[in-house]
Design an enzyme around this catalytic site. Structure first.
Site, PDB file in Angstrom:
ATOM      1  CD  GLU A 210      22.548  -1.557  -2.483  1.00 48.43           C
ATOM      2  OE1 GLU A 210      20.886  -1.747  -1.276  1.00 48.43           O
ATOM      3  OE2 GLU A 210      22.959  -1.991  -1.369  1.00 48.43           O
ATOM      4  CG  HIS A 248      23.638  -2.576   2.442  1.00 50.78           C
ATOM      5  ND1 HIS A 248      22.252  -2.811   0.833  1.00 50.78           N
ATOM      6  CD2 HIS A 248      22.804  -3.408   3.425  1.00 50.78           C
ATOM      7  CE1 HIS A 248      21.946  -3.903   0.738  1.00 50.78           C
ATOM      8  NE2 HIS A 248      21.836  -3.740   2.514  1.00 50.78           N
TER       9      HIS A 248
END
Lengths: 286, 380, 286, 380
Positions: A210, A248
């Site tokens: 990511e 995150h």
């Protein structure tokens, strides 16, 4: 064969009496994982899930049960200490599920466990799953079947998505590893890629990354120079705006680096087939 | 969270780092009074949480209290990069011989704090990194050991600081190190650290970013949070422990897990739609949290459809379903909703939602395509 | 051959401009040791002893000179940091002469350098001497001649005494190592005994201990189980009263343990000939 | 250096460790007054730097202020193991349910601090180590990391402390850890740490040993030093940075290096003599230091001869010789002196001493034998 966990894993659950800890302990036991003990300070001498002994400390638990792996479900403010405790008690492989641990704590943890030769997976990760053998973490067991595909991912639920998509077409996983979405963690893509490369049960690999950091770029270099097995990739966050943390703590495009486009380019240059969306992965693995 | 310049500098000062005399003002007359106290020659600095204040005209030097008042009036009326200026810092003007950059930040790749310094201070470090990368001197610090005098000297030498300033520089760096540690900062930065013409080292500007995950250790900082830069929906989401980022599209997203939430946005775009937001309801979300998330999504009038993509792990499908039902009962949404529910307790969740008049999908791609169609009014 | 230092040692002197540092730098240079640089913060760019470059930091000195060993003469309050600095700069072998470093500092130092794999000799030691090759420390060069006897000692001047006595009868040393008299130091008797056992130039060994701690008892066990070469011992402090520190911070009989009698007994049980006084050592080596 | 019980406990108290109410008194009437303030039921504890005060009658429980005065009078008149009692601590008497031992000390073999605890508190830990070693629970702490809560719990569990006290015990242990660190202690000990009958944890007695080498960081402690246990000559020596220990023999020794000094004493004994002292003039001793050392040796009327054994390394023979000459000129010693000078600058040193009417020797054994003979008057 498999990597990191298997039928011989003797698992200790730190924070076993918390609601998440207990829920997932039951799921792991139901899956067939050998959960040999739990730790909750002040509750030593009791039992969890009827027959799992609870200890006051990891040290006592290890002495009594011979645990060789620990999984941590304790709240963020205590989680770093739990990792220290497991490392001090001689646990060689620690999986930390807890989300929200301060980065400053994790830097101290990493610098400490590295010198002890202890491997940490996570924090802020879903743990790992060797289908048919052991589930150490929170990956739903019923969405994966045994197979020859190694999966490594920074994202939890995105991993489930991939396992689920693979299962729909009859593909299974040797081991699936969630390394977690925090900026400072214990195990990175390269660590797991290396293990998969050496694992005879793994023939192909899925790597899910990511935005944020440069772990995927480094992994691309590793794949290009050190790996013989085919790798399929996916990078989440192609539509993410710069400078915003996408949930995150580690998923942020900063100072112009860490974008999905950069990572996809690096992976493609390394010969990795990069999927446009998770459900496209099975077809790229054929 | 970001701290304002004046907040950062007040903290620096507590740690023995010299800062200019000055105070913060909310009105032009306050600014004038502070300028009078400081002797007239002052700098008026807008306190907004963005870079490039100088270029935007948000920093002005005043020669006397009247000019200070006049500039403060101007600056307090400005918006900089969309943020209103609500406060100005009125600092004694300094006479500058040299500008230095000094910052400490987390190096995620090295898993260690890194000290960065440069003799090319006064401009943004990213700018220096692009144009003169060799002018940035870096040093990693073992977080279990802390900073040592020889490291401070190493940096002083590395940026060619004249030896007469090494001791003062060392004390400032050690102070900044303690700030960085005591406040769990992701960044503690002095830029510029100036050598004044009378040979003192003064922190003229300061910046601190605090790790949100550490705020439980710093309750006093939470109160200092300036939420001007956040959309109201983002502030509301934070109250419920949700990670929400407002975007410009028209399809609301509610997903569990940051990676899956990003992937869901990506696939909406790939399917011809535009996400209205990023929303991660996190691991183990309760029904209350889910209901709050839904209210926040629906508070955006652009939203024409909602995509729920829930893959149960630590989050349980039945809990999410209960939250959706509670929110529907309360908010009575008028937009079509596409739901995809898989994983832990998904069967129970789907059973709960069976009568809720939602569009269901099996795969993520199918869900995304249905959401795009729904937002266009092609599916209800 | 020899242990730890030889003709290829490229030595850096930390604290080279202090009076002791400079005096002994001259002595070491005169002996033939390759002193490649010195460090005194704030005096970088200057020269010591005419042609030895001075640097502001060990890091700069190592980059410029390729030093592979460092000797520390800086005052006690700064000495621990000097060890950290040398270790951080990549010096693999550090000799610390300084006396009077707090034990708390040395415990931090040891726990740090051990994880880096750096070897420290001392502190509060006279350094070491490979006669005819290199002198790294303050052992007077003219009292020793090359030979086949390895010497390891907790005491500085007592070591000189032994070297001097050996020379009187024409005996020489392969390498002579002073490990120092502090309770927490870098290298102990066993470390050096192991090196001597493996060193082809060393045929016999002299081990000099003193009261306090249990280093000699452990060395006796090592000698009994792991060593093939003969060892002659001497323990200073047979007349020392209990509970009093005999100069060295480490030389104290505490809680009834660490007495000379205990150590002599342990050594004799391990087959070591123990001399009654230093000048008796040469005859026991025959 | 050792701290008194009252000094140690005052420090503990600053770090959040509960101690009994109490104060120190130098006179019986003061003791009475403190007893009155504390309600009468008090413990009178002699403040001397030796163990076994209780057995020696130096600790007494008084039921009322008059008894307190009476006991204080007795105790303040005592000598315990040769040390005069100059102060008593008057503490509120505690009602004790359990006595625990808790100490932190340097483990030289492990190169780490070690925490020791025992449920068998109240007696000396060396005694427990002999009689019930299994009752001592030990835990090493990484000095770069510090103590963690789980370690405190580990110890609490290790000594079977009831769970209700774990939190309080943990706070006390963490406080003691900070004391140990902040003061560079070689030992920080609470013995006994008592559980009172009303369930509090109180440090009833305290002991601290401070690393002399660290005193530069603690100037305030140097002032707290009680020198009663040291001979006057030892105190005088410390002023000059000399390590001097008075012994009972008649041959004064001046040696450089602790090991050689011990070996010189040993060889004197082996040669039939008795050393009057241990004296290490240290590395790199100056002429001034040597002169001071000689004055200190000669201040002992028992000394019948002096042995100088100097092996130059960091110490230079010429400097030592100059010191000896200066001291001779000043003190004009009447006892015979045997000198042996070898090593760095020994030739220069011997040349300087050639006319000083000293007995010279080549070897250590020869020097020792000559000194023994000289002390017997057989050699001049």
């Amino acid at each position: 064969m498999s990597i990191l966990v298997n039928k011989n894993t003797r698992l200790l659950v730190q924070g076993i009496t918390g609601s998440e800890g207990l829920f997932h302990t039951k799921q792991m036991v139901a899956y067939g994982t050998q959960v040999v003990g739990g730790v909750t300070p002040g509750k030593g001498g009791g039992w969890a899930n009827e027959n799992i002994p609870i200890f006051d400390s990891v040290k006592m638990a290890v002495e009594t049960t011979g645990a060789n792996t620990s999984i941590i479900f304790v709240p963020a403010r205590f989680a770093a200490d739990s990792i220290f405790e497991a490392a001090d008690a001689g646990i060689p492989f620690i999986v930390c599920i807890t989300e929200g641990i301060p980065v400053s704590d994790m830097m101290r943890v990493r610098n400490y466990i590295d010198q002890k030769g202890v491997r940490l997976l996570g924090p802020n990760c879903p743990g790992l799953l060797t289908p048919g053998e052991a589930k150490v973490g929170i990956i739903p067991g019923d969405i994966a079947i045994p197979g020859n595909i190694g999966i490594v991912s920074r994202s939890g639920t995105l991993t489930y998505e991939v396992l689920y998509a693979l299962k729909q077409v009859g593909m299974g996983s040797s081991t699936t590893v969630g390394i977690g979405g925090d900026p400072v963690n214990g195990t990175n893509h390269i660590d797991i890629l290396r293990m998969f490369e050496d694992d005879p049960k793994t023939d192909k690999i899925v790597m899910i990354g990511e935005i944020g950091g440069s772990d995927e770029e480094k992994a691309a270099e590793f794949i290009a120079t050190k790996m013989t097995k085919p790798v399929v990739g996916f990078i989440a966050g192609q539509t993410a705006p710069a400078g915003k943390r996408m949930g995150h703590a580690g998923a942020i495009i900063e100072g112009g680096s860490g974008s999905a486009a950069d990572k996809i380019r690096a992976l493609e240059n390394a010969g990795v087939k990069v999927a446009r969306h998770p459900e496209e992965i099975p077809s790229l693995l054929r | 969270m970001k701290l304002h310049e004046y907040q950062s500098k007040q903290i620096f000062s507590k740690y023995g780092i010299k800062i200019p005399k000055g105070r913060v003002a909310s009105t032009a007359s306050e600014a004038k009074q502070i300028a009078e106290e400081l002797g007239g020659n002052v700098v008026i600095k807008s306190q907004v949480l963005v870079g490039g204040r100088g270029k935007a005209g948000g920093i002005k030097v005043a020669k006397n209290p009247d000019e200070a008042e006049q500039f403060a009036t101007q600056i307090l009326g400005m918006e900089i990069k969309g943020l209103p200026v609500r406060k100005v810092l009125v600092d004694e003007a300094a006479s500058i011989a040299q500008e230095i950059y000094l910052g400490i930040t987390n190096d995620r790749a090295a898993k260690k704090p890194v000290i960065m310094a440069s003799s090319a201070g006064g401009v943004e470090i990213e700018e220096v990194a692009k144009t003169n990368p060799e002018k940035i001197y870096k040093l990693h610090v073992n977080p279990l050991v802390g900073i040592k005098d020889y490291q401070a000297r190493d940096i002083a030498g590395g940026i060619n600081l004249p030896r007469e300033h090494w001791n003062a520089f060392s004390e400032i760096l050690k102070g900044l190190w303690r700030v960085y540690n005591d406040y769990d900062a992701e960044l503690a930065e002095i830029n510029p650290l100036v050598i004044t013409s009378d040979n003192h080292l003064v922190a003229l500007d300061g910046k601190m970013l605090i790790d949100d995950n550490s705020l439980f250790r710093h309750p006093e900082l939470s109160e200092m949070r300036d939420t001007d830069e956040d959309a109201p929906s983002e502030i509301e989401a934070r109250k419920f422990g949700l990670t929400f980022i407002k975007l410009d599209g028209n399809i609301g997203c509610m997903v569990n897990g940051a990676g899956l939430a990003m992937a869901s946005m990506d696939i909406l775009k790939l399917s011809g739609g535009e996400p209205a937001n990023f929303l991660d309801i996190g691991g183990g979300a309760s029904a209350e949290k889910v209901a709050a998330a839904m209210r926040i999504i629906l508070s955006d009038p652009n939203v024409k459809a909602i995509l729920f993509n829930i893959f149960g792990g630590i989050t349980r499908g039945d809990e999410v379903a209960r939250g959706i039902l509670a929110a529907i009962a309360e908010v009575k949404p008028k937009v079509p909703m596409v739901v995809r529910l898989v994983g832990t307790n998904a069967t129970e969740g789907r059973a709960l939602l069976a009568n809720a008049n939602m569009i269901t999908a099996e795969t993520l791609l199918e869900a995304a395509q249905k959401a795009v169609a729904a937002a266009k009014g092609e599916l209800k």
